[in-house]
Scaffold this active site. Structure first.
Site, PDB file in Angstrom:
ATOM      1  N   GLU A   1       1.003  -1.090   0.012  1.00  0.00           N
ATOM      2  CA  GLU A   1      -0.122   0.044  -0.067  1.00  0.00           C
ATOM      3  C   GLU A   1       0.875   1.353   0.102  1.00  0.00           C
ATOM      4  OE1 GLU A   1      -2.397   0.253   3.511  1.00  0.00           O
ATOM      5  OE2 GLU A   1      -3.296  -1.778   3.090  1.00  0.00           O
TER       6      GLU A   1
ATOM      7  N   GLU B   1      -4.937   8.589  10.968  1.00  0.00           N
ATOM      8  CA  GLU B   1      -3.968   8.295  11.195  1.00  0.00           C
ATOM      9  C   GLU B   1      -3.260   8.599  12.536  1.00  0.00           C
ATOM     10  OE1 GLU B   1      -2.853   6.280   8.834  1.00  0.00           O
ATOM     11  OE2 GLU B   1      -4.052   7.230   7.192  1.00  0.00           O
TER      12      GLU B   1
END
Lengths: 301, 438
Positions: free
Chosen positions: A49, A60
């Site tokens: 990814e 995140e």
């Protein structure tokens, strides 16, 4: 020739148990990213990814936030990202992981501009198709969008279907009942199982939520990969043993990049880390079929 | 009351959480069950008054919050502009701003939902302060996220939050303003979602927040509607409110959206006969310039409705200050409470369809508006509200004979900023601030 329509599903099924690795593109530069992706590929990643940085990465944790900030400070743009992907030749299929606004704005030519305060600004037309077309052209196999739940995903799904890309959905610990059924009916490539509530980031243990989620998903015949907090070979072993088809590791690799003194050192350590994780995953798969007494000692990272 | 009826009609037709092309729910999957739970609670308690929720809310807003607030004729401004100017005094709500209307509503809702903990973001600190007060009032633990820049420029509010027992977490990322505070609060919520309610402070974020926050704030416009008819015998020609995220804006405008000659907005079925036209002006922060610096990723303004483009931020499709690549710009305003690169999706929709006129006032005109109201009317307004007053000065001829301006908050929190910014400039409406320290 694979028996699967999807490169991603084939990679997970045929290289079982799969190692899926993530790094942020452009951290610290796109040139370095190319070397890092190749290192992860050599180290045994079955899927890679690549994060396309967005300034407000709400899913995140601090590690990847910092990487995104470094990538943006280095001037990483979507076009630069796609040019990097054009140049990459890896055995592992590549996915892009980014936020929805990045997908919507790609190809919108109209820059925001000051307008007469008495008139509404001219309408730009955000559209997902240019991004998906370019992603397919660059050779990406799939897209993951952390801020796009199934309810809002129809335009992107349709575009991905038209271009043969998988759209990977995240299954959270809070996803249950009808929602779970709906999302699982949309899954293509693999189900991204979020190991714990919260944000991305390396953690010291595998959460109980992982086992619960895998149990909830056991009746669905799609590949399941677990991410959010996985950082060591032993975690990988435990997750595969709990029934996952793959493990997803991001923050631990981003930390290697952040901490390395030179890009060359980062390349070596990324390759070694990928090997450690892949070995751990294999160990987990082996222990499902052998007597637990025979389980080898965990390796030191 | 007709506005209540219209609101019910709209609720029935707007269950998907979109306003035209804007709105929606663009959040991580982990939050979706919580949004569905919230949507369900909002419909039951807020829209249907289950368990007498709205009765309790209104009673607490009256006794704890100080509602209704006055609609005051501004005598000297009326004389200055040679027309009737009325001020809606949201600065008199407990805590000094309209923010309590929403904060108390959401904290009470969280209590009805059985949540154990409250979190909120704050820019200027007004929403954080209101949430901390509401949480103390209703005995809920509370944590506030606030950008480091805002912590430094809005000290009095940081002290007030802590006095009320809230924990204040400074956010160091980015430019340390509202955008970063929202990011961090969303991250907390994604971690603690099962027992925590996130009190979003404006009409932004994923559905049901924009609609729910608007409904808690709509009391402002409902009161104005009744008060102006009682005092002036008719509806106003124009209503002016400042717009950052847009909660005081939508709260002020919501009752007047149907008062429009355009049949698209006027709801002929309400039985009220032909509608008078009420013009709505959303005044944003023009900062120091409306031009953006794409290479630096900086917008020296927060004029999202006037200059922004469509995109997704913090859970909703709306107008944004962003680069051509889709990166969100660092916005700017002399007023911390307007300093935000996004805006509520419903406001984006009302601007896009022409019902609301977007406008902007730069830092200097806002400061003049601040000083003018302080000296002519004895009311020290928040710097946010001062933008609406700056617009009144500059565009008074466009506003008709009867104008209502929402004074969304009081300016105590801004005194230091105002003194500092006034010293740098030659402002026509300002007193000589150099003698203040003597």
């Amino acid at each position: 020739m694979s028996e699967y329509d999807s490169d991603i599903e084939a990679a997970i099924r045929e290289d079982h148990p799969a190692l899926i690795t993530y790094i942020t593109a452009g951290d610290p530069s796109l040139e370095d990213t190319k070397a890092y992706v190749e290192a992860l590929d050599r180290g045994g990643s079955d899927l890679i990814e690549l994060g396309l940085p967005f300034s407000e990465p709400i899913a995140e944790g601090q590690t990847i936030q910092a990487a995104i900030n470094r990538a943006l400070a280095a001037g990483t743009t979507p076009e630069g990202f796609f040019e990097l992907v054009d140049d990459l030749e890896t055995e592992a299929p590549l996915l892009v992981m980014t936020y929805y606004n990045m997908i919507l704005q790609y190809g919108v030519s109209e820059a925001p501009r000051a307008s007469d305060s008495d008139a509404a600004s001219p309408r730009n037309e955000p559209d997902v198709r240019p991004f998906v077309e370019r992603a397919a052209e660059a050779g990406l196999s799939g897209i993951i969008v952390p801020d796009l739940p199934a309810e809002e995903a129809e335009p992107l799904r349709a575009a991905c279907d038209d271009h043969g890309l998988d759209l990977v959905f995240i299954i959270a610990p809070t996803t249950e009942g009808e929602r779970l059924e709906t999302i699982m009916s949309h899954v293509s490539g693999f189900a991204y199982v979020q190991a714990r509530l919260g944000t991305t980031g390396a953690r010291a243990n595998v959460s109980g939520a992982t086992h619960d989620s895998l149990a909830r998903l056991s009746e669905y015949d799609v590949p399941k990969a677990v991410g959010f907090g996985v950082s060591e070979g032993d975690h990988a072993a435990e997750i595969i043993e709990a029934g996952a088809d793959g493990v997803i590791v991001g923050s631990a690799l981003v930390e290697i990049i952040a901490d390395a003194d030179t890009p060359e050192a980062a390349v070596d350590r990324l390759e070694a880390k990928a090997r450690e994780l892949k070995r751990g995953a294999r160990r987990g798969a082996d222990s499902i079929t052998v007597d637990p007494e025979d389980t080898p000692e965990p390796e030191q990272p | 009351m007709s506005t209540e009826r219209e609101r019910d009609d709209e609720r029935r037709s707007n269950r998907t959480g979109t306003f035209g092309d804007y709105g929606g729910q663009y959040v991580p999957e982990a939050l979706m069950p919580a949004l569905q739970e919230l949507e369900d609670a909002y419909e039951r308690y807020v829209l249907e008054n289950e368990d007498g929720f709205m009765d309790e809310f209104r009673e607490r807003m009256r006794d704890f919050g100080g509602r209704p607030t006055p609609l005051q004729r501004a005598d000297r401004l009326s004389e200055r502009y040679d027309r009737e100017i009325y001020l809606k005094r949201e600065d008199l709500v407990h805590g000094g701003a309209h923010k309590l209307n929403n904060a108390l509503g959401q904290v009470l809702l969280a209590k009805y939902m059985g949540k154990e903990r409250i979190i909120a973001e704050t820019g200027a600190g007004q929403h954080g302060t209101a949430t901390a007060m509401a949480a103390a009032h209703l005995d809920m633990p509370c944590e506030i996220y606030m950008g480091r820049t805002d912590v430094n420029r809005q000290r009095p509010n940081v002290y007030r939050m802590r006095m009320n027992g809230a924990e204040v977490n400074p956010v160091e990322a980015g430019s340390g303003t509202l955008k970063e505070a929202i990011n961090e609060t969303m991250r907390d919520w994604a971690t603690t979602v099962e027992r925590t309610h996130y009190v979003i402070g404006s009409v932004v974020g994923p559905h049901p927040f924009p609609q729910m926050v608007r409904d808690f704030q709509a009391v402002i416009g409902d009161e104005i509607r009744d008060q102006i008819q009682e005092k002036a015998g008719r509806l106003p020609d124009s209503v002016v409110a400042c717009a950052g995220g847009g909660s005081n804006t939508m709260g002020t405008f919501h009752a007047f959206v149907p008062d429009c000659a355009n049949p698209r907005f006027a709801d002929g079925s309400s039985g009220d006969g032909p509608r008078e036209q009420v013009d709505l002006y959303a005044v944003e922060a023009g900062g120091s310039s409306l031009e953006i610096d794409e290479s630096e990723g900086v917008a020296p303004n927060s004029a999202t409705l006037s200059t922004g483009t469509d995109g997704v931020l913090h859970g909703a499709m709306t107008k944004l200050l962003q680069s051509t690549d889709g990166q969100i710009m660092e916005s700017h305003s002399v007023s911390a409470g307007l300093d935000y690169a996004g805006v509520g999706p419903e406001l984006s929709h009302l601007v896009e369809t022409g019902r609301v006129t977007p406008a902007s006032v730069d830092d200097e005109d806002a400061l003049n508006g601040f000083h003018r109201l302080s000296r002519l009317e004895g009311i020290i307004p928040a710097l946010e509200s001062s933008h609406a007053l700056g617009y009144l000065e500059k565009h008074t001829d466009e506003l008709g004979d009867l104008v209502v301006v929402n004074v969304s908050g009081r300016g105590d929190k801004d005194l230091e900023t105002v003194l500092e910014e006034t010293e740098k400039r030659d402002l026509e409406a300002a007193p000589d601030v150099e003698v203040f320290d003597q």
